[in-house]
Design an enzyme around this catalytic site. Sequence first.
Site, PDB file in Angstrom:
ATOM      1  N   SER A  83       9.678  -3.624  -0.140  1.00 40.34           N
ATOM      2  CA  SER A  83       8.767  -2.945   0.768  1.00 40.34           C
ATOM      3  C   SER A  83       9.111  -3.262   2.224  1.00 40.34           C
ATOM      4  CB  SER A  83       7.333  -3.376   0.449  1.00 40.34           C
ATOM      5  OG  SER A  83       6.422  -2.687   1.255  1.00 40.34           O
ATOM      6  N   SER A 129       2.117   1.505   1.823  1.00 36.97           N
ATOM      7  CA  SER A 129       1.303   0.291   1.931  1.00 36.97           C
ATOM      8  C   SER A 129       2.242  -0.887   1.700  1.00 36.97           C
ATOM      9  CB  SER A 129       0.193   0.265   0.876  1.00 36.97           C
ATOM     10  OG  SER A 129      -0.696   1.339   1.088  1.00 36.97           O
ATOM     11  N   GLU A 130       2.267  -1.824   2.639  1.00 35.89           N
ATOM     12  CA  GLU A 130       3.328  -2.837   2.607  1.00 35.89           C
ATOM     13  C   GLU A 130       3.233  -3.774   1.404  1.00 35.89           C
ATOM     14  OE1 GLU A 130       1.095  -2.445   5.029  1.00 35.89           O
ATOM     15  OE2 GLU A 130       0.358  -4.353   5.829  1.00 35.89           O
ATOM     16  N   ASN A 131       2.101  -3.796   0.717  1.00 33.56           N
ATOM     17  CA  ASN A 131       2.024  -4.619  -0.484  1.00 33.56           C
ATOM     18  C   ASN A 131       2.723  -3.967  -1.671  1.00 33.56           C
ATOM     19  OD1 ASN A 131      -0.110  -2.688  -0.335  1.00 33.56           O
ATOM     20  ND2 ASN A 131      -1.069  -3.664  -2.087  1.00 33.56           N
TER      21      ASN A 131
END
Lengths: 228, 219
Positions: free
Chosen positions: B91, B48-50
Amino acid sequence: MPKIITPKQAAQLVPPGASVMFGGFMGCGNAHKTIAELAALGVGELTMICNDAGMPNGPDGKPHYGVAQLVHNRQIRKIVASHVGLNPEVAEQMNAGTLEAVLIPQGSLAEMIRAGGAGLGGILTPTGYGTIVQEASHVHSVVEIDGRHYLLERPLKADFAVISGYKVDRAGNVWYKGTARNFSQVMATAARTVIAEADQLVDIGEIEPEAVMTPGILVDYIVSEEGA
Amino acid sequence: MDKNELKKFVAARTAKELKDGDVVNLGIGLPTMIPAFLSADVHVTFQSENGIVGTDPKPDPTSLEPIYVTDAGGRPAMVACGGSYIDSAASFGLIRGGHVDATILGALEVDREGNLANWIIPGKMVPGMGGAMDLVVGAKTVIVAMEHTAKGQPKIFDRCRLPLTAVQCVNLIITEMAVIRITPEGPSLEEFNPEFSLEDIQAATATKLLISNSVRPMV
């Protein structure tokens, strides 16, 4: 050593028209107590640099989660973000001409802030090449290296960074929990004044040196109810 | 097929593209249905890019801490056993650095060169690109999983009309009608849903499809 202040005192540090980086992602990792005091104080004309504009509702069901309060109060003149679609008030204010939005790809935004805090003159990223992002003022130029195209993105800095840590020790060292870290780690390097809200204010030594994610030298103020 | 069946059908077919050991980023909407269709011997690390490497696709609802852990859509999430949390710069370093094997996302428009438009409708919808521009530039494989048409109108064109998310980034398009691979020669029909004829599929596509030598029914 950073000074320990209350959320209200933290909000009072920010003058109208300031540029403020807010750590957080859809409200997760926003400095909620400081933001609530900024909203109560009503300081306006702010430039907000944040991944997004917060959420219409928080996990507790209350309206205007995180930085969304500042948008709702019309305290923001300009927002620099990667995504504002989850907060419908942004589009309303953009259409009314009262809010300017600069949209930057999320990875470029993080890296531009990192560059701002790390003394770099810019970053080269393939992201955004061949799109309308290429025409934006934050892009210096298009550079070709070994046959691949990159955007030369300018670094990003701000007057303030308002971040939040799960544990902050009295030297200002920060440990973030879960995904609440997101942009805070780079933002703490890229602002003239760094305000770190502590969910828990702990004694020096309670965060192992190896576990410190933001070194205390970057933090100017710790926000805790213990302040003042 | 009703809307939900259609999405499940596309998600199930897309799940077959993932290999054991892959690192995968899923976009919002239909792609989030994919983990439910992975076969038991395919272990995928969801990113998840967060800031999650190893998002739990089936989190225990009683263990969620929405104040501290969300996915990239802001929904409560959890890290899976063996996963980790990282900051946004790291990320996207993983994403642009080629450490993500596949990103699966929806599209407003795709064209025969693999150009993708999925983030803005000028004058109508300006949500922002979020992490999409980085993901489609950085992931090794870009899969568009979507409905073949929108309100009966084609979404696959000679050339995208909406502002692009990235140029020449899409590798594979999976819809309820077909699996189409973007090749240097153009979009190649590799699989078709036997409920539709090749003529139906071409009629729902606003660019000339090449027919792969090994074209076969979708399973």
